[in-house]
Design an enzyme around this catalytic site. Structure first.
Site, mmCIF file in Angstrom:
data_model
loop_
_atom_site.group_PDB
_atom_site.id
_atom_site.type_symbol
_atom_site.label_atom_id
_atom_site.label_comp_id
_atom_site.label_asym_id
_atom_site.label_seq_id
_atom_site.Cartn_x
_atom_site.Cartn_y
_atom_site.Cartn_z
ATOM 1 N N HIS A 59 0.821 -1.206 0.000
ATOM 2 C CA HIS A 59 0.000 0.000 0.000
ATOM 3 C C HIS A 59 0.859 1.261 0.000
ATOM 4 O O HIS A 59 2.064 1.220 0.250
ATOM 5 C CB HIS A 59 -0.956 0.029 1.203
ATOM 6 C CG HIS A 59 -0.254 0.098 2.529
ATOM 7 N ND1 HIS A 59 0.378 -0.970 3.098
ATOM 8 C CD2 HIS A 59 -0.072 1.135 3.390
ATOM 9 C CE1 HIS A 59 0.917 -0.620 4.246
ATOM 10 N NE2 HIS A 59 0.649 0.663 4.459
ATOM 11 N N ASP B 2 0.466 4.823 1.977
ATOM 12 C CA ASP B 2 -0.344 5.483 3.016
ATOM 13 C C ASP B 2 -1.031 6.722 2.452
ATOM 14 O O ASP B 2 -0.426 7.476 1.688
ATOM 15 C CB ASP B 2 0.543 5.947 4.174
ATOM 16 C CG ASP B 2 1.214 4.794 4.899
ATOM 17 O OD1 ASP B 2 0.676 3.695 4.887
ATOM 18 O OD2 ASP B 2 2.292 5.039 5.473
ATOM 19 N N HIS C 183 4.706 0.061 0.451
ATOM 20 C CA HIS C 183 5.371 -0.751 1.467
ATOM 21 C C HIS C 183 4.439 -1.846 1.960
ATOM 22 O O HIS C 183 3.223 -1.789 1.758
ATOM 23 C CB HIS C 183 5.919 0.094 2.618
ATOM 24 C CG HIS C 183 4.902 0.920 3.341
ATOM 25 N ND1 HIS C 183 4.436 2.129 2.872
ATOM 26 C CD2 HIS C 183 4.271 0.717 4.523
ATOM 27 C CE1 HIS C 183 3.564 2.629 3.722
ATOM 28 N NE2 HIS C 183 3.437 1.793 4.731
ATOM 29 N N ARG D 277 4.742 5.908 14.661
ATOM 30 C CA ARG D 277 4.758 6.464 13.308
ATOM 31 C C ARG D 277 4.322 7.925 13.315
ATOM 32 O O ARG D 277 3.269 8.264 13.852
ATOM 33 C CB ARG D 277 3.807 5.656 12.415
ATOM 34 C CG ARG D 277 3.990 5.949 10.942
ATOM 35 C CD ARG D 277 3.047 5.127 10.088
ATOM 36 N NE ARG D 277 1.849 5.884 9.763
ATOM 37 C CZ ARG D 277 0.893 5.466 8.953
ATOM 38 N NH1 ARG D 277 0.976 4.270 8.401
ATOM 39 N NH2 ARG D 277 -0.145 6.213 8.699
HETATM 40 C C1 SIN Z 1 2.652 0.984 7.971
HETATM 41 O O1 SIN Z 1 2.114 0.420 7.036
HETATM 42 O O2 SIN Z 1 2.591 2.194 8.113
HETATM 43 C C2 SIN Z 1 3.428 0.182 8.969
HETATM 44 C C3 SIN Z 1 4.642 -0.449 8.401
HETATM 45 C C4 SIN Z 1 5.321 -1.346 9.380
HETATM 46 O O3 SIN Z 1 4.807 -1.561 10.474
HETATM 47 O O4 SIN Z 1 6.379 -1.856 9.059
#
Ligand code: SIN
Length: 294
Positions: free
Chosen positions: A109, A111, A268, A283
């Protein structure tokens, strides 16, 4: 063939170690807790633009220092679906407990593509990681675009796509999660997942000026003016293409590692291969700009 990086390797204040031929570099010689000089920060910015995702190791940060670093890049975007870190509303928690089976970010995806002004990217900080597993894989949407045929590039450049948070965060969401109760308190505010966004399928990246493919498996619903059924075969082709291993790099986390990625040039995927162990990440997401076509 994958297009190699087009970056100037003349970094004088930091060490830059590429992780793969298409995307990602580890940055050494930076102590984020102590703040970065202008010269160092400018090179870190250049590495971010060159590599689309940059990684730092052994950064012992308080939440305040994490916020300070993020604010060097711009305004913080508060994600409306993620549970915030207690006492730190600017930081989202990305967590999986030992008894939970599903993880956040488990599909490829980008974000915030569901926002009309999508976030620039995120700065993810590892607070607790499993003994093994829990890596994150990143894919370059520059490389994905560059390696398409001229015919398909031309066709895609005339298209826009509809993105939505509804199927992932809305009231009907989590259908593919094995057990709804497994989500626990990690995500919420489903009522806020009500709007769609419309973006070019090929964007001109706001920093690098390079074209990048801008559809993703989790949030893109269909091409604008096409039905979901009509869109599916071409989207599926692009998803298979975009996740080709040569467009990716894989980051093995250690406690106090940081990944900072550019949403406009990457996908990612957080691997869910550490059942029975805890993984806790903090995050911070940065506000972005509206996306333009090529
Ligand atoms: C996310 O998708 O923002 C998280 C990525 C992760 O936890 O590695």
């Amino acid at each position: 063939m994958t297009t190699p990086f087009t970056h100037d390797s003349g970094y004088r204040h930091i060490e830059v170690h590429p992780l793969s031929g298409a995307i990602g570099a580890e940055i050494h010689g930076v102590d984020i807790a102590n703040g970065l000089s202008t010269a160092v920060f400018e090179e870190v910015q250049r590495a971010f633009s060159d590599f689309a995702v940059i990684f730092f190791r052994d950064q012992d940060l308080t939440p305040e220092q994490h916020i300070d670093f993020a604010q060097c890049w711009g305004k913080i975007n508060v994600n409306r679906f993620f549970k915030p870190v207690p006492s730190y509303p600017l930081i989202a928690e990305v967590r999986k407990e030992p008894e939970q089976t599903s993880n956040i970010g488990r599909l490829w995806h980008t974000d915030h593509s569901y926002d009309q002004i999508p976030a620039t990217g995120s700065i993810l900080y590892a607070r607790e990681i499993p003994d093994s597993g829990g890596d994150t894989v990143f894919a370059s949407m520059y490389a994905a675009y560059d390696s398409l045929s001229e015919g398909l590039k031309q066709m895609l450049s005339s298209l826009r796509a509809i993105h939505s948070s509804r199927d992932v965060f809305g009231p009907q969401a989590y259908q593919d999660w094995r057990d709804k109760s497994d989500i626990g308190d990690r995500l919420g505010n489903a009522a806020a997942a009500s709007q769609d966004a419309n973006h070019p399928v090929v964007i001109r990246h706001p920093l690098s000026g390079r074209p990048a493919l801008y559809v993703n498996p989790q949030f893109t619903l269909r091409f604008d003016g096409w039905t979901k059924e009509e869109s599916r075969p071409l989207l599926d082709y692009l998803y298979l293409h975009g996740s080709r291993p040569e467009f990716t790099c894989r980051f093995r986390w250690r406690q106090n590692s940081i990944a900072m990625w550019d949403n406009r040039a990457t996908w990612h995927h957080a691997l869910n291969d550490y059942h029975g162990e805890r993984r806790l990440m903090h995050r911070i997401t940065l506000e972005g700009v509206a996306l333009e076509d090529t």
